[in-house]
Enzyme design. Structure first.
Site, short mmCIF file in Angstrom:
data_model
loop_
_atom_site.label_atom_id
_atom_site.label_comp_id
_atom_site.label_asym_id
_atom_site.label_seq_id
_atom_site.Cartn_x
_atom_site.Cartn_y
_atom_site.Cartn_z
N GLU A 56 0.82 -1.21 0.00
CA GLU A 56 0.00 0.00 0.00
C GLU A 56 0.85 1.26 0.00
O GLU A 56 0.62 2.19 -0.75
CB GLU A 56 -0.92 0.02 1.23
N ASP A 58 -2.09 -3.94 3.57
CA ASP A 58 -2.14 -4.07 5.04
C ASP A 58 -3.00 -5.26 5.47
O ASP A 58 -4.00 -5.60 4.82
CB ASP A 58 -2.69 -2.78 5.66
N ASP A 78 -5.60 -6.24 7.15
CA ASP A 78 -6.92 -6.04 7.77
C ASP A 78 -7.98 -6.03 6.67
O ASP A 78 -7.67 -6.25 5.50
CB ASP A 78 -6.95 -4.73 8.59
N GLU A 123 -9.66 -3.63 5.29
CA GLU A 123 -9.43 -2.60 4.27
C GLU A 123 -8.33 -3.04 3.32
O GLU A 123 -8.44 -2.88 2.10
CB GLU A 123 -9.06 -1.28 4.96
N TYR A 177 1.64 -4.57 13.66
CA TYR A 177 0.55 -3.85 13.02
C TYR A 177 -0.33 -3.16 14.06
O TYR A 177 -0.71 -3.76 15.06
CB TYR A 177 -0.29 -4.79 12.17
N ARG A 213 -3.37 -1.69 13.86
CA ARG A 213 -4.84 -1.75 13.85
C ARG A 213 -5.26 -3.14 14.32
O ARG A 213 -5.36 -4.07 13.52
CB ARG A 213 -5.38 -1.43 12.46
N HIS A 269 -4.35 -10.56 14.41
CA HIS A 269 -3.08 -9.93 14.75
C HIS A 269 -2.80 -10.04 16.23
O HIS A 269 -3.68 -10.32 17.04
CB HIS A 269 -3.12 -8.44 14.37
#
Length: 700
Positions: free
Chosen positions: A8, A81, A83, A85, A299, A301, A345
């Site tokens: 990203e 990433d 997650d 998204e 990570y 989030r 995570h």
């Protein structure tokens, strides 16, 4: 064989390349490449709510470059990433770039370290369509709310307003708290506080009245307090009991996204947006002297408290080496995540505990150092031994002749073993008010140093800060920790909420919008309903629910509610006090109101459509023009940038980017303007300047 990795963010490229070598080409998508265009709803409600995606404006060239890179590569890995998204971005990339989604083309890096990267590359998998569908469902739901309710709110209150599935609930929490504050009625109560000195000591300690011979008493009036003070004037004060014990104080768990945002706000004064920006930098990688480019944290989030066994073992060794065996807990400490936590995570932790904040400091920015230190200390402390405190509770008897007496009490503690607090204590706001007490024994006669009755009033609930709002959103299951920063930024930028220091206060606009939504769309600004939607999205991500059915039920409910609201509010327009002015219409005499159009705010006659008079809204600054002495007013350029000019334009052409102040030049008497860190006089030939006074910021 040529291998391509698409990430990203370009800031990861250097770190990843360092570990994978020349056989891998790495490029970046720069976030999302495809989305729902803003001009229309772009959701086909008649065809299972099919989204109509398009390449984001301005990214057409990037997509062509990515397509060319894919076409000349033998293997392509999507490393966005880890997650929902990120999974959705990988799916959009695969769709646009004709990448075979039946093959294991997806890799994830929980940490940007050699171990994290090599593990990710060694374990490619297919794109998880359950995660993609959960993200799509959220995007479609948010678009439906925004494009169906926002026009209604704009029509009834003010042009250009928006409603959001989660943002409106966040505003409601703030508005509801403000209503509680307004409705609060303080209640009077009193305390009787004394200071005593033990035998042979010079330092005194404090104790408070708790009752008399009849039992516990809470004084409510001055008259009641005065009676007790009269009784206590000639009393003898004796230590009646001393109860000693020990207690264990446990460390806080390692950070998850929400607790990191809260602690960074309280301890560092960081706003949530700032915290997430800096955390992203630490995750993606920083050049550390002597170590090269390395990701410093896992990570950021996450709402899981899981810790890998490898990280646990490394941390145990570090604690043993740095502090000694006694600072390890008796048995390994495990933390339980919330029931609805996503466990993909780990908790937020340093990727290498041996890299201390002090060692990294020279290679980090000030913000990076502060946040890394916070994360590092919290994580190490979470796996350390408990703090052991010696506690003492003392009761003091104030006796007169006869059977009457009064009782005072106090408590305190001393630290027997500091444990984890040697590194990181729990938040000071949560600390008990116990203090250190002198050595006391039963039957000690105490000398009264001071005695007073003190009046108090109960306090209303406090306004939200960013930290307490994040906590409330999490506790109510509204939104996800990864969205909190953008939610807060949105409600502030749209002026539903304003900052007062660290506190968040609803504006009149925020209150009016919330009142309208609570009245006409009660379900959609209800915390329980919003939390239920989040749970359903979680079930979509786990493959337990099909997302189209959720959207269809939501949409049918929304449309029915909207239809009813339109009928009930037909012809109704809500006028805000903040939009009213004392400027008369020069055509019909009515007081003009502030309206918002395509090009900003302007004055309009409230008598529309009978009177269609409008005029520009002039924002006075209180400063005088250094050229002609006219008023300096705020203006906007064609691109929307604020500048300042003379109200006598075009007769006077004075304009400046410098901000006008109310200060006057001591040499010529003209207004001073703020230019960077200076207040300067702009009158030709003067040249006076002085350092601008610094404002203390409470916002972080």
């Amino acid at each position: 064989m040529s291998k391509l990795i698409i990430v990203e963010s370009p800031t990861k490229i250097k770190t990843i390349k360092e570990y994978l070598g020349k056989e891998y080409e790495i490029t970046a998508s720069m976030g999302h490449v495809r989305d729902l265009p803003a001009a229309k709803l772009n959701v086909d409600v008649k065809n299972d709510f099919e989204p109509k995606y398009a390449v984001i404006k301005g990214k057409e060239k990037l997509v062509k470059e990515l397509k060319a890179a894919v076409d000349k590569s033998d293997e392509v890995y999507l490393a966005t990433d880890p997650d929902r998204e990120g999974e959705a971005i990988s799916w959009h990339l695969a769709t646009l770039l004709d990448i075979d989604m039946n093959k294991p083309c997806r890799v994830t890096f929980n940490e940007i370290t050699k171990t994290g990267i090599m593990n990710g590359i060694a374990n490619p998998h297919k794109i998880d369509m359950d995660l993609v569908n959960a993200q799509q469902a959220r995007r479609i739901l948010d678009r439906l709310v925004g494009y169906r309710i926002s026009p209604f709110v704009s029509q009834k209150i003010r042009r250009g307003l928006s409603a959001g599935r989660v943002q409106s609930v966040a505003v409601r929490l703030i508005v509801d708290r403000e209503e509680e504050i307004r409705a609060f009625k303080p209640e009077e109560y009193w305390t009787i506080d004394a200071k005593f000195t033990p035998p042979g000591a010079r330092k005194s300690f404090q104790a408070s009245f708790v009752g008399d011979e009849t039992g516990k008493v809470k004084p409510e009036t001055k008259e009641q307090v005065d009676k007790y003070l009269a009784r206590l004037e000639k009393s003898t004060y004796t230590v009646d009991s001393v109860k000693k014990g020990t207690r264990k104080k446990q460390p806080a768990p390692p950070f998850i996204t929400s607790t990191l945002q809260q602690d960074a706000s309280r301890r560092l004064g960081f706003q949530t947006k700032r915290t997430m920006k800096v955390a992203q930098e630490l995750y993606e990688g920083v050049e550390i002297k002597g170590r090269g480019q390395v990701g410093l944290i896992t990570y950021m989030r996450t709402d899981s408290l899981r810790i890998s066994e490898e990280a646990r073992a490394m941390t145990t060794e570090y604690i043993k080496k740095a502090y000694g065996e006694k600072y390890l807990p008796e048995k390994p400490r495990y933390f339980k995540s919330r029931n609805n936590a996503q466990d993909a995570h780990e908790a937020i932790r340093p990727t290498d505990v041996s890299l201390t904040p002090e060692e990294a400091k020279a290679s980090l920015t000030s913000d990076q150092y502060k946040l890394y230190k916070l994360i590092w200390q919290r994580f190490i402390a979470s796996l350390m031994a408990s703090c052991i405190q010696n506690t003492v509770k003392v009761e003091i008897k104030a006796a007169n002749t006869g059977n009457e007496f009064c009782m005072f009490a106090t408590s305190g503690y001393t630290v027997k073993f500091d444990g984890f607090t040697v590194l990181y204590d729990v938040d000071v706001e949560d600390e008990e008010s116990d203090s250190k007490l002198p050595e006391l024994s039963e039957k000690d006669i105490l000398k009264l140093k001071d005695l007073a009755g003190n009046q108090h009033f109960t306090q209303p609930p406090a306004r939200f800060t960013e930290a307490s709002l994040v906590k409330a959103l999490e506790e109510n299951g509204v939104g996800r920790p990864s969205t909190y920063a953008s939610i807060i930024s949105t409600i502030l930028s749209r002026e539903y909420v304003a900052r007062e220091g660290k506190l968040l206060k609803p504006t009149e606009l925020g209150e009016a919008t919330t009142t309208l939504l609570k009245d006409k769309f009660p379900k959609f600004v209800n915390t329980k309903f919003t939390a239920q939607m989040e749970n359903q999205l979680d079930e979509v991500s786990e493959g337990k629910l099909e997302y189209v059915g959720i959207i269809r039920e939501f949409y049918d409910d929304l449309e029915g509610t909207l239809k009813k609201a339109k009928v009930e509010m037909e012809g109704v327009k809500i006028q805000l006090e903040e939009d009213k002015t004392d400027i008369p219409c020069d055509k019909c005499g009515k007081m003009m109101v502030i309206k918002t159009g395509r090009f900003g705010k302007f004055l309009a006659c409230p008598g529309y459509p009978e009177c269609k008079n409008t005029k520009p809204l002039i924002q006075e600054t209180g400063a005088t023009c250094p050229k002609c002495g006219g008023n300096v007013i705020q203006r906007k350029s064609k691109r929307g940038y604020v500048f300042y000019g003379c109200s006598n334009y075009p007769d006077c052409d004075f304009s400046t980017w410098d901000t006008p102040t109310t200060e006057k030049c001591p040499e010529c008497g003209n207004s001073l303007f703020k230019h960077k860190s200076l207040n300067v006089c702009l009158k030709d030939g003067c040249g006076y300047e002085v350092a601008a006074p610094r404002k203390r910021s409470n916002n972080g």
